[in-house]
Every structure is written in C-alpha cells, then in structure tokens.
Design a protein around this motif. Structure first.
Motif, short mmCIF file in Angstrom:
data_model
loop_
_atom_site.label_atom_id
_atom_site.label_comp_id
_atom_site.label_asym_id
_atom_site.label_seq_id
_atom_site.Cartn_x
_atom_site.Cartn_y
_atom_site.Cartn_z
N ASN A 36 -27.57 10.06 29.96
CA ASN A 36 -28.68 10.94 30.34
C ASN A 36 -30.04 10.29 30.41
OD1 ASN A 36 -27.30 13.66 30.49
ND2 ASN A 36 -26.63 12.91 28.50
N ILE A 37 -30.22 9.21 29.70
CA ILE A 37 -31.54 8.58 29.72
C ILE A 37 -31.40 7.06 29.82
CG2 ILE A 37 -32.87 10.39 28.59
CD1 ILE A 37 -32.40 9.08 25.97
N SER A 38 -30.51 6.64 30.69
CA SER A 38 -30.20 5.21 30.80
C SER A 38 -31.40 4.38 31.25
CB SER A 38 -29.03 5.00 31.75
OG SER A 38 -29.32 5.53 33.01
N ASN A 39 -32.38 5.01 31.87
CA ASN A 39 -33.56 4.27 32.31
C ASN A 39 -34.55 4.06 31.16
OD1 ASN A 39 -34.05 7.08 32.31
ND2 ASN A 39 -35.84 6.81 33.62
N LEU A 40 -34.32 4.71 30.03
CA LEU A 40 -35.20 4.56 28.87
C LEU A 40 -34.51 3.62 27.88
CD1 LEU A 40 -36.21 8.30 28.40
CD2 LEU A 40 -37.36 6.55 29.75
N LYS A 41 -35.01 2.43 27.78
CA LYS A 41 -34.32 1.39 27.00
C LYS A 41 -35.01 1.03 25.68
CE LYS A 41 -30.84 0.22 29.67
NZ LYS A 41 -29.45 0.32 29.22
N ASN A 42 -36.11 1.68 25.36
CA ASN A 42 -36.86 1.34 24.15
C ASN A 42 -36.65 2.42 23.09
OD1 ASN A 42 -37.94 -0.99 25.36
ND2 ASN A 42 -39.51 0.25 26.36
N ILE A 43 -35.97 2.05 22.01
CA ILE A 43 -35.60 3.01 20.97
C ILE A 43 -36.37 2.71 19.69
CG2 ILE A 43 -33.69 3.95 19.60
CD1 ILE A 43 -33.28 4.37 22.59
N GLY A 44 -36.97 3.74 19.13
CA GLY A 44 -37.61 3.62 17.82
C GLY A 44 -36.72 4.27 16.79
N GLY A 45 -36.37 3.55 15.76
CA GLY A 45 -35.54 4.09 14.69
C GLY A 45 -36.33 4.14 13.40
N TYR A 46 -35.61 4.08 12.29
CA TYR A 46 -36.25 4.06 10.97
C TYR A 46 -35.31 3.36 10.01
CZ TYR A 46 -33.06 8.01 10.27
OH TYR A 46 -31.94 8.80 10.19
N TYR A 47 -35.85 2.87 8.92
CA TYR A 47 -35.01 2.26 7.90
C TYR A 47 -34.66 3.36 6.92
CZ TYR A 47 -32.90 -1.44 5.23
OH TYR A 47 -31.98 -2.25 4.61
N PRO A 48 -33.38 3.72 6.79
CA PRO A 48 -33.01 4.88 5.97
C PRO A 48 -33.30 4.66 4.48
CG PRO A 48 -31.06 3.67 6.64
CD PRO A 48 -32.22 3.04 7.35
N SER A 49 -33.81 5.71 3.87
CA SER A 49 -34.06 5.69 2.43
C SER A 49 -33.88 7.12 1.91
CB SER A 49 -35.47 5.18 2.13
OG SER A 49 -36.44 6.04 2.65
N ASN A 50 -33.81 7.25 0.62
CA ASN A 50 -33.75 8.57 0.00
C ASN A 50 -32.64 9.46 0.57
OD1 ASN A 50 -34.67 10.39 -1.91
ND2 ASN A 50 -36.19 11.29 -0.54
N LYS A 92 -40.27 -6.48 5.26
CA LYS A 92 -41.04 -6.47 4.02
C LYS A 92 -41.06 -5.04 3.49
CE LYS A 92 -45.51 -5.53 6.08
NZ LYS A 92 -46.92 -5.68 5.99
N ILE A 93 -41.22 -4.89 2.20
CA ILE A 93 -41.21 -3.57 1.57
C ILE A 93 -42.63 -3.01 1.55
CG2 ILE A 93 -40.62 -2.29 -0.54
CD1 ILE A 93 -38.21 -3.65 0.82
N ASN A 94 -42.80 -1.77 2.04
CA ASN A 94 -44.12 -1.15 2.06
C ASN A 94 -44.43 -0.44 0.73
OD1 ASN A 94 -42.96 1.46 2.11
ND2 ASN A 94 -43.37 1.76 4.28
N LYS A 95 -45.57 0.22 0.67
CA LYS A 95 -46.01 0.87 -0.58
C LYS A 95 -45.11 2.04 -0.99
CE LYS A 95 -49.39 3.77 1.84
NZ LYS A 95 -50.82 4.04 2.02
N PHE A 96 -44.28 2.53 -0.08
CA PHE A 96 -43.34 3.61 -0.39
C PHE A 96 -41.95 3.07 -0.74
CE2 PHE A 96 -46.40 5.47 2.66
CZ PHE A 96 -46.97 6.41 1.83
N PRO A 99 -38.40 -0.71 3.72
CA PRO A 99 -38.52 -1.95 4.49
C PRO A 99 -39.16 -1.71 5.86
CG PRO A 99 -36.34 -1.78 3.49
CD PRO A 99 -37.01 -0.44 3.33
N GLU A 100 -40.02 -2.65 6.25
CA GLU A 100 -40.72 -2.57 7.54
C GLU A 100 -40.62 -3.92 8.26
OE1 GLU A 100 -44.46 0.38 6.61
OE2 GLU A 100 -44.76 -1.74 6.26
N PRO A 101 -40.71 -3.89 9.60
CA PRO A 101 -40.66 -5.15 10.35
C PRO A 101 -41.91 -6.00 10.11
CG PRO A 101 -40.98 -3.27 11.83
CD PRO A 101 -40.81 -2.72 10.46
N LEU A 102 -41.73 -7.31 10.22
CA LEU A 102 -42.84 -8.26 10.08
C LEU A 102 -43.54 -8.52 11.41
CD1 LEU A 102 -41.12 -10.87 7.72
CD2 LEU A 102 -42.93 -9.26 7.12
#
Length: 181
Positions: A36-50, A92-96, A99-102
């Motif tokens: 359905n959205i093959s033309n959209l190739k940029n995905i934002g995810g998250y690092y799972p926690s909690n 790297k680990i943030n204040k919460f 993990p976050e990208p460098l």
C-alpha cells in the motif's frame, strides 16, 4: 478515567502480561507497507522499553527490503528528531534509559511506528505523558505528510482516551489480533 489513571492501569497490566513471544504479526505489517505504501521507503521506529511491542525485528526486515530505518533521539528543549539507524549501529543511552542513535543526520520518516500505553477504537493514543510524539508529529506534518502507525497489544485497548487539542490521532493501530484504521 483520566489519562493518568488509564496510564497507571494499563502499564501495570502490560508489565504483568508481557511476553516477548507475544508479538504483532510483523509479516502482515510488512506486507501491508510493501503493497500500500511502497513508494514510502523511510521508516521511523523506536527502541522498545518498558514492555513495549518490539519493533526492531520489523525495522531489520524492512531494511533488508530496501527501506531506510531511523530511531528517535531526544534533543534540547525536550524535542525529538529521528536519525538514520541500522541494526549494527552503536547506540547511546539517553536520560530516560532508552538507547538512541549516534548519527548526526536528521531523518524525516514517511511512516512512523509509534509505541503507546493505551488506545481506543477512534485511533487515539495515550503515551507516557511527555508529549514527545505529539510535538514531533505536529512539527513533521508541517514538512510532509506521514503515516502514523501505533503498535500495541490488544489488551491495551480502552473504551475511550480523553483527548485535548495537542493529541494526534494515528492512522492505524496494529496489535497481535487486528489492524484498526
């Protein structure tokens, strides 16, 4: 119930019911994105926690299908931006404690995979209360249209989420049982 009460109740349930093997159907999500959205190739995810749904496998599979993955990083003034990320990149680990990208390369996703604490049938999302995703969505939608996909366990559904003018509705919510649109 108010937001705080819902948040407390669902987080307690999620911690108790969490099972790493209890996952959304990543194949169904990837198939949907490719179809359905093959033309959209940029995905934002998250690092799972909690005890959140783990989307890292989804991001890895999408990357193998020529999608570009990114993860959020908290910036000054409690803002959030997304930065290019690959499964082998250091974090790297943030204040919460998340993990976050460098990477220093700001990235503008076409599709956002969004964690949530609770949701309702009207595609309203309740987060942890910091407003990071609502502010980010407000900011990026001034730049481009994005598709907002919440990832949750079905037991996180509640009859209704109290909303205010700053809360952003999602386009989809995907659980292990259904895709709400």
């Amino acid at each position: 119930m108010n937001k705080s009460q819902i948040r407390k109740k669902i987080l307690k349930i999620r911690k108790k019911k969490f099972d790493k093997k209890f996952e959304i159907n990543s194949g169904k999500l990837i198939s949907y994105l490719e179809t359905n959205i093959s033309n959209l190739k940029n995905i934002g995810g998250y690092y799972p926690s909690n005890y959140e749904i783990d989307d890292l496998e989804i991001l890895d599979l999408l990357e193998k299908k020529d999608f570009n993955a990114s993860l959020p990083r908290i910036t000054k003034n409690n803002q959030m931006n997304f930065y290019k990320w690959s499964n082998n990149d250091l974090l790297k680990i943030n204040k919460f404690g998340i993990p976050e990208p460098l990477s220093s390369r700001v990235f503008y996703p076409d599709v956002l995979l969004i964690p949530l604490v609770a949701y309702d049938s009207n595609l309203n999302r309740l987060g942890y209360g910091g407003g990071f995703y609502d502010r980010y969505i407000e900011k990026i939608e001034k730049i481009k249209k994005i598709i907002k996909i919440g990832l949750a366990f079905s037991f996180q559904k509640t009859s209704s989420i109290p909303i205010n003018q700053h809360d952003k509705r999602l386009d989809f919510i995907i659980t292990e049982k259904e895709i709400l649109r």
